[in-house]
Motif scaffolding. Structure first.
Motif, PDB file in Angstrom:
ATOM      1  N   TYR A 216     -63.228   2.433  12.270  1.00 30.02           N
ATOM      2  CA  TYR A 216     -62.236   3.495  12.411  1.00 30.02           C
ATOM      3  C   TYR A 216     -60.918   2.961  12.981  1.00 30.02           C
ATOM      4  CZ  TYR A 216     -63.034   3.810  17.484  1.00 30.02           C
ATOM      5  OH  TYR A 216     -63.110   3.553  18.839  1.00 30.02           O
ATOM      6  N   LEU A 217     -60.987   1.894  13.798  1.00 32.86           N
ATOM      7  CA  LEU A 217     -59.755   1.303  14.317  1.00 32.86           C
ATOM      8  C   LEU A 217     -59.011   0.540  13.229  1.00 32.86           C
ATOM      9  CD1 LEU A 217     -60.928   0.023  17.828  1.00 32.86           C
ATOM     10  CD2 LEU A 217     -59.497   2.001  17.332  1.00 32.86           C
ATOM     11  N   HIS A 218     -59.750  -0.183  12.402  1.00 33.82           N
ATOM     12  CA  HIS A 218     -59.114  -0.880  11.280  1.00 33.82           C
ATOM     13  C   HIS A 218     -58.506   0.128  10.307  1.00 33.82           C
ATOM     14  CE1 HIS A 218     -60.310  -5.069  12.061  1.00 33.82           C
ATOM     15  NE2 HIS A 218     -61.382  -4.543  12.628  1.00 33.82           N
ATOM     16  N   GLN A 219     -59.186   1.239  10.109  1.00 35.44           N
ATOM     17  CA  GLN A 219     -58.663   2.279   9.231  1.00 35.44           C
ATOM     18  C   GLN A 219     -57.356   2.851   9.794  1.00 35.44           C
ATOM     19  OE1 GLN A 219     -61.415   5.457   8.497  1.00 35.44           O
ATOM     20  NE2 GLN A 219     -59.988   6.637   7.245  1.00 35.44           N
ATOM     21  N   SER A 220     -57.312   3.071  11.104  1.00 40.96           N
ATOM     22  CA  SER A 220     -56.083   3.580  11.732  1.00 40.96           C
ATOM     23  C   SER A 220     -54.953   2.563  11.612  1.00 40.96           C
ATOM     24  CB  SER A 220     -56.342   3.905  13.205  1.00 40.96           C
ATOM     25  OG  SER A 220     -57.285   4.949  13.326  1.00 40.96           O
ATOM     26  N   MET A 221     -55.294   1.271  11.749  1.00 38.33           N
ATOM     27  CA  MET A 221     -54.271   0.235  11.610  1.00 38.33           C
ATOM     28  C   MET A 221     -53.735   0.202  10.185  1.00 38.33           C
ATOM     29  SD  MET A 221     -52.778  -1.885  13.632  1.00 38.33           S
ATOM     30  CE  MET A 221     -51.453  -3.053  13.382  1.00 38.33           C
ATOM     31  N   ASN A 222     -54.594   0.375   9.207  1.00 38.31           N
ATOM     32  CA  ASN A 222     -54.153   0.397   7.811  1.00 38.31           C
ATOM     33  C   ASN A 222     -53.271   1.612   7.535  1.00 38.31           C
ATOM     34  OD1 ASN A 222     -55.544  -1.971   7.210  1.00 38.31           O
ATOM     35  ND2 ASN A 222     -57.404  -0.871   6.600  1.00 38.31           N
ATOM     36  N   GLN A 223     -53.607   2.741   8.139  1.00 36.34           N
ATOM     37  CA  GLN A 223     -52.780   3.938   7.985  1.00 36.34           C
ATOM     38  C   GLN A 223     -51.390   3.720   8.580  1.00 36.34           C
ATOM     39  OE1 GLN A 223     -55.098   7.022   9.826  1.00 36.34           O
ATOM     40  NE2 GLN A 223     -56.479   7.264   8.069  1.00 36.34           N
ATOM     41  N   LEU A 224     -51.347   2.998   9.697  1.00 37.60           N
ATOM     42  CA  LEU A 224     -50.059   2.684  10.327  1.00 37.60           C
ATOM     43  C   LEU A 224     -49.227   1.787   9.415  1.00 37.60           C
ATOM     44  CD1 LEU A 224     -48.423   3.027  12.998  1.00 37.60           C
ATOM     45  CD2 LEU A 224     -49.440   0.859  13.729  1.00 37.60           C
ATOM     46  N   ARG A 225     -49.871   0.804   8.786  1.00 40.50           N
ATOM     47  CA  ARG A 225     -49.157  -0.100   7.868  1.00 40.50           C
ATOM     48  C   ARG A 225     -48.633   0.667   6.655  1.00 40.50           C
ATOM     49  NH1 ARG A 225     -50.320  -5.481   9.113  1.00 40.50           N
ATOM     50  NH2 ARG A 225     -52.184  -5.801  10.406  1.00 40.50           N
ATOM     51  N   ASP A 226     -49.410   1.622   6.170  1.00 34.66           N
ATOM     52  CA  ASP A 226     -48.999   2.373   4.990  1.00 34.66           C
ATOM     53  C   ASP A 226     -47.847   3.331   5.303  1.00 34.66           C
ATOM     54  OD1 ASP A 226     -50.973   1.099   3.555  1.00 34.66           O
ATOM     55  OD2 ASP A 226     -52.430   2.728   3.777  1.00 34.66           O
ATOM     56  N   ALA A 227     -47.828   3.871   6.503  1.00 34.84           N
ATOM     57  CA  ALA A 227     -46.837   4.892   6.847  1.00 34.84           C
ATOM     58  C   ALA A 227     -45.520   4.315   7.346  1.00 34.84           C
ATOM     59  CB  ALA A 227     -47.416   5.841   7.891  1.00 34.84           C
ATOM     60  N   PHE A 228     -45.557   3.093   7.896  1.00 32.46           N
ATOM     61  CA  PHE A 228     -44.356   2.502   8.505  1.00 32.46           C
ATOM     62  C   PHE A 228     -44.162   1.075   8.007  1.00 32.46           C
ATOM     63  CE2 PHE A 228     -45.918   5.708  11.467  1.00 32.46           C
ATOM     64  CZ  PHE A 228     -44.772   6.422  11.764  1.00 32.46           C
ATOM     65  N   LEU A 229     -43.002   0.564   8.312  1.00 37.84           N
ATOM     66  CA  LEU A 229     -42.702  -0.835   8.018  1.00 37.84           C
ATOM     67  C   LEU A 229     -43.039  -1.663   9.247  1.00 37.84           C
ATOM     68  CD1 LEU A 229     -41.465  -3.017   6.180  1.00 37.84           C
ATOM     69  CD2 LEU A 229     -39.237  -2.483   7.212  1.00 37.84           C
ATOM     70  N   LEU A 230     -44.005  -2.536   9.141  1.00 34.79           N
ATOM     71  CA  LEU A 230     -44.435  -3.370  10.255  1.00 34.79           C
ATOM     72  C   LEU A 230     -43.919  -4.795  10.040  1.00 34.79           C
ATOM     73  CD1 LEU A 230     -46.275  -0.935  10.795  1.00 34.79           C
ATOM     74  CD2 LEU A 230     -48.090  -2.529  11.435  1.00 34.79           C
TER      75      LEU A 230
END
Length: 553
Positions: free
Chosen positions: A518-532
């Motif tokens: 679930y943490l990796h999933q949240s990190m992927n959602q962050l990458r998809d929503a923002f520019l990292l």
């Protein structure tokens, strides 16, 4: 010629009594070496403060108490009640007064480990007559993997072990007013150390009652027990607002409801709802503890090392049972078995079995093994076959030594020469160094998104940036406001955007994701929503830091 030289050499050695006399000190010195870790270095796992979140519940409240915020999980003006018993935390108080560094818990655990060993020596010398068996038990205890491993973690079992051994030693002492009062205090303190040890409090209280029955000290014991019990209830309520009677009644009522509905669907529903305690857990968890007490590698925190070699553990249980038929030691054997059985049965109803709740079984089983060897020695003497016993005993010593010597050597070398890397701690240090160079001049504090609990940052942070969770389901999910601040956590991505619109610099760190999907999933959602954008690498790319920005439209 060689024979003469060896004979002369042996004749000049100190007598056997000398070696037997110094054996407890030699074993104690070995324990000192096994515990010789520097908690303030980056060569030990002590600064990792694992396991989460238990250690925070033990350390944060007492440091909050020292800072004048009460005995609570305090952070940035918000607080909530810790979910653990308070006594272990208060034993850390003088160490934090000496040096207000959270890693000072190891100094307390170090002392607890040494004190526990001294009580073990005291008991063994009284219950196991054979001196060679005593020596074996001393070294078996100090070289046990968990005896030197567990003090690295800020957990209440470290205090429970010396308390348990002291409580057992009172059954071997002369009955007196002093010992009766100590018995009353010790009985209640078990519950004050860890709520999971409620059975130990009950069993100890009952056993001490029968121990002092028909003596002039019984009334004093009951009076002390009652005062300590009422005092602890008042203290626990004043510190944490916890109703001990209500909690105990809730557990008993839950068991009663499960018993009444055991033939229906309601009992299955209890387990389906992830109840903390349920009789439905009993069969599987009882088997778990049975296998663990026989020397199988069962879960002990995240480790699976057996608590003792199989032959020692199995013979230890056999020795405890056989001593029930001894006119001299049956009462003491019944004490050990009652305590062990009471805790096993209670913890077998807990949803998550773990051998750490039975850490005290290590000295219990070693005492039982000593009794078994003593029984066999007495049998061989009666049959005039002492040589058979010595051959068997030497064989056991050699097997035990060969299977442990390399582990012992490795542990000592790790403490003295090599290192174990505390990556959790290092990730905080990496973040702190990065944020030191990325402060703003407009007063807008940077924000770091992290899967690591913020209390960890508070231990070593200069408080120059704020924190937000990576996932709404990570640690302290039920206390988001008290831990992370007063925000709307229903949509974390929207929360991040709101701060970017305010002009707050936003960063995300990757350490702490571990194997949690679930943490990796949240990190992927962050990458998809923002520019990292990668700003810093560290920990072999495990604790990288990214700047978080809105994507160009």
């Amino acid at each position: 010629m060689i024979g003469v030289v060896l004979k002369n050499f042996i004749s000049k050695l100190p007598p056997r009594a000398y070696w037997l006399r110094i054996s407890p000190w030699a074993a104690g010195f070995l324990l000192v070496l096994l515990l010789a870790r520097n908690p303030f270095s980056v060569r030990t796992l002590i600064p990792n403060f694992e396991p989460f979140p238990d250690t925070f519940h033990y350390i944060v409240p007492i440091r909050s108490f020292l800072a004048g915020h009460g005995f609570s999980m305090y952070r940035n003006g918000y607080s909530f009640v810790p979910s653990v018993a308070p006594f272990y935390s208060f034993t850390l108080l003088p160490f934090f007064v000496l040096k207000n560094d959270p890693r000072m818990f190891y100094a307390a655990n170090y002392i607890f480990a040494i004190v526990a060993y001294l009580f073990f020596v005291r008991i063994v010398k009284k219950v196991v007559p054979h001196e060679y068996i005593q020596v074996f038990l001393f070294f078996a205890y100090v070289t046990n993997y968990y005896i030197s491993w567990y003090p690295q973690w800020a957990m209440a079992e470290n205090l429970m072990l010396p308390m348990m051994l002291y409580g057992l030693s009172l059954f071997l002492e002369v009955k007196s007013t002093r010992n009766a009062l100590h018995a009353g205090i010790v009985s209640i303190l078990f519950y004050g150390v860890k709520y999971a040890y409620a059975p130990l409090t009950i069993v100890f209280a009952v056993l001490y009652f029968f121990h002092y029955k028909n003596t002039p000290y019984l009334k004093k014991y009951i009076a002390c027990l009652s005062i300590c019990f009422l005092g602890f209830i008042a203290l626990d309520y004043s510190l944490q607002g916890r109703n001990v009677f209500g909690a105990a009644w809730g557990i008993l009522l839950s068991f009663w409801n499960q018993y009444n509905s055991s033939r229906g669907d309601q009992g299955e529903a209890v387990v389906a709802q992830h109840a903390w305690f349920s009789l439905r857990y009993l069969p599987n968890n009882l088997l778990f503890h049975w296998r663990g007490l026989h020397g199988e590698g069962m879960k002990f925190l995240w480790d699976y090392t057996p608590i003792l070699p199989g032959f020692v553990a199995s013979w230890g249980l056999a020795g405890l049972v056989l001593r029930l038929f001894s006119s001299t030691w049956k009462k003491y054997a019944s004490v050990l078995l009652s305590l062990l059985l009471g805790e096993v049965l209670f913890m077998s109803t807990f949803y998550l079995p773990d051998m750490r709740y039975l850490l005290f079984s290590i000295p219990f089983l070693l005492i039982g093994f000593g009794w078994m060897m003593q029984i066999f020695f007495e049998y061989c003497c009666a049959m005039r076959k002492e040589k058979i016993w010595y051959i068997l005993f030497i064989g056991y010593v050699l097997i035990f030594g060969v299977t442990n010597i390399f582990r012992i050597k490795r542990q000592i070398m790790v403490n003295i020469k090599y290192a174990e890397t505390p990556w959790w701690y290092i990730s905080i240090q990496e973040t702190e160094a990065f944020m030191k160079d990325h402060q703003t001049n407009d007063g807008k504090r940077p924000i770091v998104i992290s899967a690591i609990p913020p209390y960890f940052f508070d231990y070593f942070s200069k408080n120059t940036y704020d924190l937000l969770p990576l996932s709404k389901d990570q640690e302290f999910r039920s206390q988001k406001k008290e831990v992370w601040g007063d925000h709307d956590y229903s949509d974390l991505l929207a929360l991040y955007r709101s701060y970017l619109k305010m002009g707050r610099p936003l960063y995300a760190m990757t350490y702490g994701l571990g194997n949690e999907s679930y943490l990796h999933q949240s990190m992927n959602q962050l990458r998809d929503a923002f520019l990292l954008s990668l700003e810093k690498t560290g920990c072999y790319n495990l604790c990288n830091i990214y700047s978080v920005r809105e994507r160009a439209k």
